[in-house]
Design a protein around this motif. Sequence first.
Motif, PDB file in Angstrom:
ATOM      1  N   UNK A 182      49.091  35.777  39.882  1.00 29.85           N
ATOM      2  CA  UNK A 182      50.487  36.176  39.818  1.00 29.85           C
ATOM      3  C   UNK A 182      51.100  35.573  38.558  1.00 29.85           C
ATOM      4  N   UNK A 183      51.537  36.415  37.623  1.00 30.13           N
ATOM      5  CA  UNK A 183      52.232  35.964  36.416  1.00 30.13           C
ATOM      6  C   UNK A 183      53.728  36.013  36.672  1.00 30.13           C
ATOM      7  N   UNK A 184      54.433  35.000  36.250  1.00 25.04           N
ATOM      8  CA  UNK A 184      55.877  34.988  36.428  1.00 25.04           C
ATOM      9  C   UNK A 184      56.537  34.448  35.166  1.00 25.04           C
ATOM     10  N   UNK A 185      57.812  34.745  35.016  1.00 28.92           N
ATOM     11  CA  UNK A 185      58.542  34.252  33.864  1.00 28.92           C
ATOM     12  C   UNK A 185      59.404  35.313  33.208  1.00 28.92           C
ATOM     13  N   UNK A 186      58.982  36.569  33.217  1.00 28.86           N
ATOM     14  CA  UNK A 186      59.764  37.654  32.624  1.00 28.86           C
ATOM     15  C   UNK A 186      60.276  38.607  33.697  1.00 28.86           C
TER      16      UNK A 186
ATOM     17  N   UNK B 197      53.237  42.076  38.079  1.00 29.06           N
ATOM     18  CA  UNK B 197      52.920  40.658  37.939  1.00 29.06           C
ATOM     19  C   UNK B 197      51.700  40.241  38.747  1.00 29.06           C
ATOM     20  N   UNK B 198      51.199  41.109  39.626  1.00 27.09           N
ATOM     21  CA  UNK B 198      50.064  40.796  40.480  1.00 27.09           C
ATOM     22  C   UNK B 198      48.800  41.415  39.896  1.00 27.09           C
ATOM     23  N   UNK B 199      47.747  40.597  39.807  1.00 28.21           N
ATOM     24  CA  UNK B 199      46.504  41.103  39.234  1.00 28.21           C
ATOM     25  C   UNK B 199      45.276  40.547  39.927  1.00 28.21           C
ATOM     26  N   UNK B 200      44.136  41.095  39.553  1.00 29.00           N
ATOM     27  CA  UNK B 200      42.838  40.660  40.058  1.00 29.00           C
ATOM     28  C   UNK B 200      42.202  39.803  38.970  1.00 29.00           C
ATOM     29  N   UNK B 201      41.789  38.592  39.327  1.00 26.03           N
ATOM     30  CA  UNK B 201      41.316  37.648  38.325  1.00 26.03           C
ATOM     31  C   UNK B 201      39.879  37.209  38.582  1.00 26.03           C
ATOM     32  N   UNK B 202      39.200  36.872  37.504  1.00 24.21           N
ATOM     33  CA  UNK B 202      37.873  36.259  37.551  1.00 24.21           C
ATOM     34  C   UNK B 202      37.889  35.099  36.567  1.00 24.21           C
ATOM     35  N   UNK B 203      37.476  33.926  37.033  1.00 25.57           N
ATOM     36  CA  UNK B 203      37.531  32.727  36.210  1.00 25.57           C
ATOM     37  C   UNK B 203      36.194  31.999  36.220  1.00 25.57           C
TER      38      UNK B 203
ATOM     39  N   UNK C 108      39.526  25.645  34.214  1.00 27.55           N
ATOM     40  CA  UNK C 108      38.802  26.888  33.995  1.00 27.55           C
ATOM     41  C   UNK C 108      39.607  27.863  33.173  1.00 27.55           C
ATOM     42  N   UNK C 109      38.979  28.952  32.897  1.00 26.57           N
ATOM     43  CA  UNK C 109      39.626  30.022  32.159  1.00 26.57           C
ATOM     44  C   UNK C 109      39.072  31.347  32.621  1.00 26.57           C
ATOM     45  N   UNK C 110      39.860  32.384  32.433  1.00 27.59           N
ATOM     46  CA  UNK C 110      39.379  33.662  32.904  1.00 27.59           C
ATOM     47  C   UNK C 110      40.193  34.836  32.420  1.00 27.59           C
ATOM     48  N   UNK C 111      39.817  35.974  32.931  1.00 26.36           N
ATOM     49  CA  UNK C 111      40.475  37.234  32.605  1.00 26.36           C
ATOM     50  C   UNK C 111      41.105  37.801  33.865  1.00 26.36           C
ATOM     51  N   UNK C 112      42.241  38.450  33.688  1.00 24.00           N
ATOM     52  CA  UNK C 112      42.946  39.062  34.810  1.00 24.00           C
ATOM     53  C   UNK C 112      43.284  40.501  34.467  1.00 24.00           C
ATOM     54  N   UNK C 113      43.053  41.386  35.428  1.00 26.46           N
ATOM     55  CA  UNK C 113      43.403  42.795  35.276  1.00 26.46           C
ATOM     56  C   UNK C 113      44.653  43.066  36.111  1.00 26.46           C
ATOM     57  N   UNK C 114      45.698  43.583  35.460  1.00 28.40           N
ATOM     58  CA  UNK C 114      46.965  43.907  36.122  1.00 28.40           C
ATOM     59  C   UNK C 114      47.082  45.428  36.224  1.00 28.40           C
ATOM     60  N   UNK C 115      46.724  46.028  37.365  1.00 30.26           N
ATOM     61  CA  UNK C 115      46.687  47.486  37.474  1.00 30.26           C
ATOM     62  C   UNK C 115      48.055  48.170  37.383  1.00 30.26           C
ATOM     63  N   UNK C 116      49.143  47.475  37.719  1.00 29.42           N
ATOM     64  CA  UNK C 116      50.457  48.113  37.733  1.00 29.42           C
ATOM     65  C   UNK C 116      51.333  47.700  36.555  1.00 29.42           C
ATOM     66  N   UNK C 117      50.787  46.998  35.585  1.00 26.32           N
ATOM     67  CA  UNK C 117      51.579  46.506  34.457  1.00 26.32           C
ATOM     68  C   UNK C 117      51.333  47.352  33.208  1.00 26.32           C
ATOM     69  N   UNK C 118      52.246  47.242  32.249  1.00 27.35           N
ATOM     70  CA  UNK C 118      52.059  47.913  30.962  1.00 27.35           C
ATOM     71  C   UNK C 118      50.944  47.225  30.173  1.00 27.35           C
ATOM     72  N   UNK C 119      50.942  45.897  30.159  1.00 26.76           N
ATOM     73  CA  UNK C 119      49.863  45.122  29.559  1.00 26.76           C
ATOM     74  C   UNK C 119      48.826  44.875  30.658  1.00 26.76           C
TER      75      UNK C 119
ATOM     76  N   UNK D  28      49.607  37.631  27.875  1.00 27.47           N
ATOM     77  CA  UNK D  28      50.914  38.095  28.357  1.00 27.47           C
ATOM     78  C   UNK D  28      52.018  37.066  28.108  1.00 27.47           C
ATOM     79  N   UNK D  29      51.625  35.848  27.673  1.00 24.01           N
ATOM     80  CA  UNK D  29      52.553  34.760  27.347  1.00 24.01           C
ATOM     81  C   UNK D  29      53.451  34.404  28.539  1.00 24.01           C
ATOM     82  N   UNK D  30      52.818  34.186  29.693  1.00 21.76           N
ATOM     83  CA  UNK D  30      53.547  33.832  30.913  1.00 21.76           C
ATOM     84  C   UNK D  30      52.746  32.808  31.717  1.00 21.76           C
TER      85      UNK D  30
END
Length: 130
Positions: free
Chosen positions: A34-38, A44-50, A63-74, A99-101
Amino acid sequence: MKCLLVSVAFAAIVAASPAQADDFSPTAMVGLAFDFGKGVDSGSVGITAKVLSTNREDHFAVGGGLTFFPWADEKLGADISAGYNFKDFGAYAGFDFLRMMPQVSAGFVPTKHKKDAPINVSDARSKWDI
């Protein structure tokens, strides 16, 4: 610029991963982020793998990872996170650099479980045999 930042972030995670005993082997996490801030919306909800620094339960990890946000512009996010591994579950907080959040995430982590102390049956029986 974002690609360079993501590359440096992943290089730092790989370098910081403990290369010690088998007890602290890196592992992976799959879950929700969940990304928040804007503003809060469905994007703001995505599927993540880290990739996480340790597979031990009841331990802190980074850790670090990638997140796919299916309902976002980015649609894609890349983050560095820190958090805690529970029994087959992890909860993390970090920052999404694409996404800077700020981001919070939780999901399944295949942890190495603590071993229970063995019961010495012969000691218990010898007390009753006397």
